[in-house]
Design a protein around this motif. Structure first.
Motif, PDB file in Angstrom:
ATOM      1  N   THR A 172      44.240  17.486  38.760  1.00 16.77           N
ATOM      2  CA  THR A 172      44.343  17.160  40.181  1.00 16.77           C
ATOM      3  C   THR A 172      43.863  18.312  41.060  1.00 16.77           C
ATOM      4  OG1 THR A 172      46.284  15.814  39.682  1.00 16.77           O
ATOM      5  CG2 THR A 172      45.921  16.404  41.989  1.00 16.77           C
ATOM      6  N   VAL A 173      44.370  19.493  40.758  1.00 14.64           N
ATOM      7  CA  VAL A 173      44.046  20.643  41.598  1.00 14.64           C
ATOM      8  C   VAL A 173      42.561  21.000  41.497  1.00 14.64           C
ATOM      9  CG1 VAL A 173      44.379  23.136  41.809  1.00 14.64           C
ATOM     10  CG2 VAL A 173      46.349  21.621  41.704  1.00 14.64           C
ATOM     11  N   VAL A 174      42.036  20.994  40.293  1.00 11.84           N
ATOM     12  CA  VAL A 174      40.627  21.364  40.117  1.00 11.84           C
ATOM     13  C   VAL A 174      39.720  20.315  40.763  1.00 11.84           C
ATOM     14  CG1 VAL A 174      38.784  21.718  38.422  1.00 11.84           C
ATOM     15  CG2 VAL A 174      41.034  22.738  38.046  1.00 11.84           C
ATOM     16  N   GLN A 175      40.091  19.069  40.577  1.00 15.08           N
ATOM     17  CA  GLN A 175      39.269  17.994  41.134  1.00 15.08           C
ATOM     18  C   GLN A 175      39.206  18.093  42.651  1.00 15.08           C
ATOM     19  OE1 GLN A 175      39.992  14.667  38.707  1.00 15.08           O
ATOM     20  NE2 GLN A 175      38.951  13.201  40.058  1.00 15.08           N
ATOM     21  N   LYS A 176      40.351  18.369  43.238  1.00 14.28           N
ATOM     22  CA  LYS A 176      40.404  18.510  44.691  1.00 14.28           C
ATOM     23  C   LYS A 176      39.582  19.722  45.142  1.00 14.28           C
ATOM     24  CE  LYS A 176      43.264  18.076  48.644  1.00 14.28           C
ATOM     25  NZ  LYS A 176      44.364  17.265  49.150  1.00 14.28           N
ATOM     26  N   MET A 177      39.626  20.768  44.347  1.00 15.87           N
ATOM     27  CA  MET A 177      38.886  21.978  44.696  1.00 15.87           C
ATOM     28  C   MET A 177      37.383  21.727  44.640  1.00 15.87           C
ATOM     29  SD  MET A 177      38.969  25.711  42.876  1.00 15.87           S
ATOM     30  CE  MET A 177      38.537  25.183  41.231  1.00 15.87           C
ATOM     31  N   ILE A 178      36.970  21.065  43.594  1.00 13.05           N
ATOM     32  CA  ILE A 178      35.541  20.806  43.419  1.00 13.05           C
ATOM     33  C   ILE A 178      34.991  19.942  44.552  1.00 13.05           C
ATOM     34  CG2 ILE A 178      33.821  19.680  41.964  1.00 13.05           C
ATOM     35  CD1 ILE A 178      35.416  20.463  39.536  1.00 13.05           C
ATOM     36  N   GLY A 179      35.774  18.928  44.920  1.00  8.59           N
ATOM     37  CA  GLY A 179      35.353  18.080  46.032  1.00  8.59           C
ATOM     38  C   GLY A 179      33.973  17.514  45.798  1.00  8.59           C
ATOM     39  N   MET A 273      34.115  31.493  48.054  1.00  9.48           N
ATOM     40  CA  MET A 273      34.302  30.925  46.729  1.00  9.48           C
ATOM     41  C   MET A 273      35.589  30.091  46.742  1.00  9.48           C
ATOM     42  SD  MET A 273      34.823  32.926  43.104  1.00  9.48           S
ATOM     43  CE  MET A 273      35.865  34.138  43.885  1.00  9.48           C
ATOM     44  N   LEU A 274      35.529  28.963  46.044  1.00  5.42           N
ATOM     45  CA  LEU A 274      36.729  28.128  45.957  1.00  5.42           C
ATOM     46  C   LEU A 274      37.561  28.591  44.777  1.00  5.42           C
ATOM     47  CD1 LEU A 274      35.030  24.677  46.582  1.00  5.42           C
ATOM     48  CD2 LEU A 274      36.388  26.028  48.186  1.00  5.42           C
ATOM     49  N   MET A 275      38.876  28.685  44.969  1.00  4.43           N
ATOM     50  CA  MET A 275      39.716  29.167  43.878  1.00  4.43           C
ATOM     51  C   MET A 275      41.011  28.382  43.733  1.00  4.43           C
ATOM     52  SD  MET A 275      39.073  33.198  43.505  1.00  4.43           S
ATOM     53  CE  MET A 275      40.687  33.556  43.900  1.00  4.43           C
ATOM     54  N   ALA A 276      41.424  28.302  42.487  1.00  6.14           N
ATOM     55  CA  ALA A 276      42.720  27.698  42.183  1.00  6.14           C
ATOM     56  C   ALA A 276      43.273  28.406  40.955  1.00  6.14           C
ATOM     57  CB  ALA A 276      42.576  26.212  41.914  1.00  6.14           C
ATOM     58  N   THR A 277      44.583  28.389  40.826  1.00  6.02           N
ATOM     59  CA  THR A 277      45.200  29.084  39.694  1.00  6.02           C
ATOM     60  C   THR A 277      46.432  28.355  39.203  1.00  6.02           C
ATOM     61  OG1 THR A 277      46.055  31.227  38.923  1.00  6.02           O
ATOM     62  CG2 THR A 277      46.729  30.513  41.110  1.00  6.02           C
ATOM     63  N   PHE A 278      46.741  28.557  37.956  1.00  9.02           N
ATOM     64  CA  PHE A 278      48.031  28.119  37.460  1.00  9.02           C
ATOM     65  C   PHE A 278      49.020  29.206  37.871  1.00  9.02           C
ATOM     66  CE2 PHE A 278      51.185  26.128  34.912  1.00  9.02           C
ATOM     67  CZ  PHE A 278      50.718  24.838  34.729  1.00  9.02           C
ATOM     68  N   ASP A 279      50.265  28.842  38.071  1.00  8.33           N
ATOM     69  CA  ASP A 279      51.347  29.736  38.523  1.00  8.33           C
ATOM     70  C   ASP A 279      51.265  29.912  40.030  1.00  8.33           C
ATOM     71  OD1 ASP A 279      52.048  30.098  35.872  1.00  8.33           O
ATOM     72  OD2 ASP A 279      50.900  31.944  35.674  1.00  8.33           O
ATOM     73  N   ASN A 280      52.426  29.970  40.629  1.00 13.32           N
ATOM     74  CA  ASN A 280      52.473  30.159  42.073  1.00 13.32           C
ATOM     75  C   ASN A 280      53.344  31.359  42.411  1.00 13.32           C
ATOM     76  OD1 ASN A 280      52.049  29.223  44.864  1.00 13.32           O
ATOM     77  ND2 ASN A 280      54.280  28.999  44.814  1.00 13.32           N
ATOM     78  N   TYR A 281      52.814  32.247  43.247  1.00  9.91           N
ATOM     79  CA  TYR A 281      53.574  33.413  43.688  1.00  9.91           C
ATOM     80  C   TYR A 281      53.545  33.483  45.203  1.00  9.91           C
ATOM     81  CZ  TYR A 281      54.181  35.563  39.088  1.00  9.91           C
ATOM     82  OH  TYR A 281      54.576  35.844  37.810  1.00  9.91           O
ATOM     83  N   THR A 282      54.611  34.001  45.772  1.00  5.93           N
ATOM     84  CA  THR A 282      54.697  34.132  47.222  1.00  5.93           C
ATOM     85  C   THR A 282      53.472  34.829  47.791  1.00  5.93           C
ATOM     86  OG1 THR A 282      56.982  34.674  46.749  1.00  5.93           O
ATOM     87  CG2 THR A 282      56.308  34.704  49.060  1.00  5.93           C
TER      88      THR A 282
END
Lengths: 332, 332
Positions: A172-179, A273-282
DNA sequence: ATGAAAGCGCTAACAG
DNA sequence: CTGTTAGCGCTTTCAT
């Protein structure tokens, strides 16, 4: 707080009843043995008065239940595991259980040693985020004490488990990022032997394909989850391309740290650059660039683990439940 | 792995000796009782063959030693405490001890409950990072089981302890940050009731004075250690000044996160404000601005705790050691 | 040099 | 309805 420890016998004597009666009252078997309400009250009063706490060790010796559960995790300093451990600890405390935590560093030998130590302590149940790729070990262990796996699954292993939907969340996240308008999307990851790594990679791959991109093997770089590795992989990626990639998925926060350091050093933090990552930090909310992220729902994971644990500990249910917890997505 | 648990009696029988002999051999009292070398070997062989592990619960019942130590910390998800716990756990495992971890959330009632739970488990020793401001509770507890305090100290409390030199470390870092040409330096902190907070503030104050600045009470803003609080305090600070401060010390990483978010939101991340913070995280190397930091040496803290623990558990030494661990400074 | 025996504090048949 | 009793598996004193 008296000097000498008060025992069941003391309570019995002071209440003018026998040890058995006190034991029954304290274990909720008063009904079953038709103890008079008066007697119950008297016993409880004395217990209260002396602030008597039964010896868990004597009880364990007799009943073979220690009210203790083991938790084996790769690393206590990994935020996700620490969070899960924290929630679990709190629930266990409330239920009269003590959580025994042991770390494996994702090293199979250490993992076995940790399990051995906890087994020696006679934990009533074992929860494990294992680095093993074979279910044999835990299937065998499960014959002696209930085992619940989490975070990682092991192929062909039919033990109860709790894991995150890493695959679909990543997709989901990658797909949305790629657009629409992206021609490439890199994947920076760690050891592919670990099931979460595979999940994340599969999700990424599905997203790439669903977006109509023609997947290139060269987009995938991976080694381990050290920040330094993230730096190296990012460097390699940029040198290979001669520029920043258009889009990038990092399979963990630690890898992202390496990526960020590379961007800072090469003064490209302000790129688009478009970016996404696993894990979420403040801190992801405090960066000049937007990095979407996937947050494991550790509270839900802990709640599910606890539920499975309760179930295994009360009725010795043979049913094997494998639960999947939804990750929370942060689009930035 | 057999179905029935093997016991001391089984070993004795198979070795053709008595339970006492086996017990002596296993506890290293063979010499003292002049057991023949042959007997020792025979016993050990049988122990090996059956993979016999003595029941810790039976042993505890008899000897009143559980080979278990309690660790009470505010928060397992706080990197510093998690790191300390991890090192301790590893050392304890190697020494045959099991670490029982409990969290207090810096809530005194929860802390007492955690201590009570661990006491009920008959831990041989208790290590605590306490939120209490009065030493009475632990001084009393110390009469029953050895107590070692760490991270926080409690005034007038003469228990063994391990803490970081937060005061001098902060002074050094802040003084270096201020350098020559700064006219003001803000302090953003948390609850001043906690001893580390005081240390950090005192260090800051000393640095300000040593630098020849005329200290202003208005430079000090504090409430708690939530990132949101850091944001609020930073906002307040900027509104008060009508601009960014020239220099800023953040008393924790969590507060720094709030500060960073404010800077990002107001688009001032590229300013040349001087910054320093307590706590060190990898991500500080990945930011566009330079933030000096103070890293607690958790490995050394754990090592010291472990040493004090060993000492208390072997000889019941009356001596009270209070140790100070040097923080590592990162100038950026 | 080794064994017998008395518990540690509790649980749960089994009696009454 | 309540008490007696026999262990759970181990340590340790005392006897031999």
């Amino acid at each position: 707080l008296k000097n000498k420890k008060v025992t069941l016998a003391d309570i019995a004597q002071h209440a003018g009843v026998s040890k058995a009666t006190v034991s029954f009252v304290l274990n909720g078997h008063a009904e079953k043995h038709r103890i008079t309400e008066d007697t119950v009250k008297k016993v409880l009063a004395v217990v209260e008065q002396f602030n008597y706490k039964p010896s868990l060790y004597a009880r364990a010796l007799k009943s073979n239940r220690t009210f203790t559960v083991g938790l084996v995790i790769p690393d206590l300093t990994n935020m996700g595991f620490a969070t899960t451990a924290k929630y679990l600890e709190s629930k266990c405390l409330a239920a009269g259980y003590q959580l025994l935590i042991a770390s494996s560093d994702d090293d199979i030998e250490k993992e076995k040693r940790a399990v051995a130590a906890l087994t020696e302590r006679q934990v009533d149940l074992m929860m494990v985020a294992s680095a093993m790729t074979d279910g044999e070990f835990y299937t065998a262990l499960n014959k002696k004490i209930p085992v619940v796996l989490f975070d990682r699954y092991i192929d062909d292993c039919t033990l109860p488990s709790v894991i995150t939907n890493g695959r679909s969340a990543t997709q989901t996240v990658v797909q949305k990022m790629i657009g629409q308008d992206v021609q490439e999307c890199y994947f920076l990851g760690g050891q592919m032997a670990l099931s979460p790594s595979c999940d994340r990679f599969e999700g990424y791959l599905a997203a790439v394909k669903a977006s109509g991109l023609e997947f290139q093997q060269s987009w995938v770089l991976h080694r381990d989850y050290q920040p330094e590795t993230g730096y190296q992989l990012m460097k390699q990626c940029c040198e290979q391309l001669g520029r920043l990639p258009q889009a990038l998925f990092s399979a963990s926060y630690s890898i992202l740290e390496g990526v960020l350091r590379y961007l800072v050093e090469t003064n490209q933090l302000e790129s688009n650059m478009l970016m996404a990552t696993f894990d979420n930090y403040t801190v992801l909310d405090c960066l000049p660039l937007r990095v979407s992220s996937i947050e494991q729902d550790c509270e839900a994971i802990a709640a599910n683990l606890f539920e499975l644990m309760q179930r295994k500990l009360s009725q010795d249910s043979k049913e094997v439940e494998q639960r999947v917890v939804e990750a929370k997505l942060h689009f930035r």
